[in-house]
Structure formats: C-alpha cells, structure tokens
Design a protein around this motif. Structure first.
Motif, PDB file in Angstrom:
ATOM      1  N   ILE A  61       0.808  -1.221   0.000  1.00 25.86           N
ATOM      2  CA  ILE A  61       0.000   0.000   0.000  1.00 25.86           C
ATOM      3  C   ILE A  61       0.846   1.277   0.000  1.00 25.86           C
ATOM      4  O   ILE A  61       0.350   2.353   0.308  1.00 25.86           O
ATOM      5  CB  ILE A  61      -1.031   0.007   1.152  1.00 25.86           C
ATOM      6  CG1 ILE A  61      -0.357  -0.022   2.523  1.00 25.86           C
ATOM      7  CG2 ILE A  61      -2.015  -1.149   0.991  1.00 25.86           C
ATOM      8  CD1 ILE A  61      -1.323   0.143   3.697  1.00 25.86           C
ATOM      9  N   GLY A  62       2.119   1.150  -0.370  1.00 27.19           N
ATOM     10  CA  GLY A  62       2.919   2.340  -0.621  1.00 27.19           C
ATOM     11  C   GLY A  62       3.871   2.786   0.461  1.00 27.19           C
ATOM     12  O   GLY A  62       4.444   3.875   0.379  1.00 27.19           O
ATOM     13  N   PHE A  63       4.070   1.985   1.492  1.00 26.81           N
ATOM     14  CA  PHE A  63       5.047   2.328   2.530  1.00 26.81           C
ATOM     15  C   PHE A  63       6.425   1.828   2.120  1.00 26.81           C
ATOM     16  O   PHE A  63       6.545   0.816   1.431  1.00 26.81           O
ATOM     17  CB  PHE A  63       4.668   1.670   3.867  1.00 26.81           C
ATOM     18  CG  PHE A  63       3.570   2.371   4.611  1.00 26.81           C
ATOM     19  CD1 PHE A  63       3.863   3.192   5.693  1.00 26.81           C
ATOM     20  CD2 PHE A  63       2.241   2.205   4.248  1.00 26.81           C
ATOM     21  CE1 PHE A  63       2.849   3.824   6.398  1.00 26.81           C
ATOM     22  CE2 PHE A  63       1.230   2.833   4.938  1.00 26.81           C
ATOM     23  CZ  PHE A  63       1.523   3.646   6.020  1.00 26.81           C
ATOM     24  N   SER A  64       7.449   2.532   2.556  1.00 29.39           N
ATOM     25  CA  SER A  64       8.836   2.127   2.348  1.00 29.39           C
ATOM     26  C   SER A  64       9.502   1.965   3.706  1.00 29.39           C
ATOM     27  O   SER A  64       9.265   2.769   4.616  1.00 29.39           O
ATOM     28  CB  SER A  64       9.602   3.185   1.554  1.00 29.39           C
ATOM     29  OG  SER A  64       9.023   3.350   0.281  1.00 29.39           O
ATOM     30  N   ARG A  89       5.174   6.488   4.752  1.00 30.34           N
ATOM     31  CA  ARG A  89       4.460   6.775   3.513  1.00 30.34           C
ATOM     32  C   ARG A  89       4.099   8.256   3.511  1.00 30.34           C
ATOM     33  O   ARG A  89       3.443   8.756   4.430  1.00 30.34           O
ATOM     34  CB  ARG A  89       3.192   5.935   3.413  1.00 30.34           C
ATOM     35  CG  ARG A  89       2.355   6.281   2.203  1.00 30.34           C
ATOM     36  CD  ARG A  89       1.053   5.525   2.177  1.00 30.34           C
ATOM     37  NE  ARG A  89       0.093   6.266   1.391  1.00 30.34           N
ATOM     38  CZ  ARG A  89      -0.893   5.729   0.741  1.00 30.34           C
ATOM     39  NH1 ARG A  89      -1.103   4.441   0.776  1.00 30.34           N
ATOM     40  NH2 ARG A  89      -1.736   6.465   0.047  1.00 30.34           N
ATOM     41  N   ALA A  90       4.516   8.962   2.466  1.00 34.20           N
ATOM     42  CA  ALA A  90       4.080  10.326   2.240  1.00 34.20           C
ATOM     43  C   ALA A  90       2.847  10.251   1.364  1.00 34.20           C
ATOM     44  O   ALA A  90       2.739   9.379   0.494  1.00 34.20           O
ATOM     45  CB  ALA A  90       5.175  11.137   1.553  1.00 34.20           C
ATOM     46  N   GLN A  91       1.898  11.153   1.580  1.00 35.61           N
ATOM     47  CA  GLN A  91       0.652  11.083   0.819  1.00 35.61           C
ATOM     48  C   GLN A  91       0.092  12.458   0.570  1.00 35.61           C
ATOM     49  O   GLN A  91       0.455  13.411   1.239  1.00 35.61           O
ATOM     50  CB  GLN A  91      -0.355  10.208   1.536  1.00 35.61           C
ATOM     51  CG  GLN A  91      -0.667  10.657   2.945  1.00 35.61           C
ATOM     52  CD  GLN A  91      -1.621   9.693   3.619  1.00 35.61           C
ATOM     53  OE1 GLN A  91      -1.551   8.501   3.430  1.00 35.61           O
ATOM     54  NE2 GLN A  91      -2.543  10.235   4.372  1.00 35.61           N
ATOM     55  N   ALA A  92      -0.827  12.510  -0.372  1.00 36.49           N
ATOM     56  CA  ALA A  92      -1.507  13.760  -0.688  1.00 36.49           C
ATOM     57  C   ALA A  92      -2.475  14.095   0.428  1.00 36.49           C
ATOM     58  O   ALA A  92      -3.042  13.212   1.072  1.00 36.49           O
ATOM     59  CB  ALA A  92      -2.251  13.637  -2.008  1.00 36.49           C
TER      60      ALA A  92
END
Length: 170
Positions: free
Chosen positions: A143-146, A165-168
């Motif tokens: 789901i987009g985490f590093s 995770r950086a997000q909008a």
C-alpha cells in the motif's frame, strides 16, 4: 455510525459496547505475538483499554483506532492512527481477528484510514512492526510504505521495523 465505508467494510469509533469483541481480539495468538500482551483479561479490562487507548486518542488527537466491521455489522478488527510519543507523525495500526486474515480486509481498511488521514491534512504516516511480522511488512509495502531506519520504543531493547508513507492531503 460509520466513519469510513468501503466496498466490503465500514470503520467506526470504538465504543464501550465493543468490549466483548476487543477482549477476544486482544487475547488472540496473533495479537499477542505481533503486537504484545496488553494485560486485558476480562470485560472490565477491555472497558479500561477502550477508555485509555481509542477514546483517549480521539479526544487528544481527533483520530485513533477504529473498529473494522463487515457491512453486515460483524466486527473483524481494529485499524486506525496512533500518535506515539517516540514517532514524529501518526502510526498506522491494524489487527484483524484471525478468521479474517488473507482476504484483503487489512489492505482495504488500511487504505481507507490513509484516505481519512489525507482528508485530515496528515501528510506523512509511519507504521511499525515486530521484526518477525512478515505479513504486515508485505501489506505495508503493497500500500505504498517504504522501510526506513528501525525504531526502538522507550523502555524496550527490541528494535521495531519502521515504514513511512508520504501522501496527498486535502
């Protein structure tokens, strides 16, 4: 009242009426192994947990852990945001009752919580897991985490894997 709805789930604030479900969830082998023993052994302990963890977080931060339910009102777990003293941004936390593992519910609930975080203006979310929790690490990466540098919580000598995770935001 649902806070977030998805195709198969809804998430709502935890209430004292959820004590029976939480008593079971907090004592499942998966919770004890991957999250830790919270010492909740009876309904009174579950009610105290509800007051000290999700309800206190809603009051202090405007977010917290939410009850994850199937659309037929069956509770299946918790998912939400936790502001830990040792992290610089909220932490995505989740735990599902073992009969609901491997069905995509964790991903669905986590993405819904991340969307809510974006609506609340939260631009960065972290997540922590025990070193051996491979399933959670895979879900976080999906789901987009590093993965970033490990963190060691105060009072512990066991580092945890940390993901970011950086997000909008809205």
């Amino acid at each position: 009242m649902p806070l977030i709805s998805t195709a198969r789930l809804y998430l709502r604030e935890v209430a004292p009426t959820d004590a029976g479900f939480l008593l079971g969830l907090l004592n499942e082998p998966g919770w004890l192994e991957n999250i830790g023993d919270r010492g909740v052994r009876d309904i009174e302990g579950a009610l105290n947990y509800i007051e000290q963890v999700p309800l206190a977080s809603y009051r202090a931060h405007g977010f917290g852990l939410y009850l994850v339910c199937l659309q037929d009102d069956t509770p299946i777990g918790l998912c939400g945001l936790i502001q830990r003293d040792y992290l610089d941004c909220p932490d995505l936390g989740y735990a599902l009752s073992s009969p609901y593992w491997g069905k995509g519910y964790g991903e669905e609930a986590a993405l819904a919580v991340l969307a809510l975080a974006g609506q609340k203006g939260i631009a960065t979310v972290k997540a922590i897991t025990s070193q051996h929790n491979v399933a959670s690490a895979k879900l976080l990466e999906k789901i987009g985490f590093s993965e970033v540098a490990p963190v060691t919580p105060p009072g512990s000598d066991s580092p945890l894997r940390c993901f970011c995770r950086a997000q909008a935001t809205a």
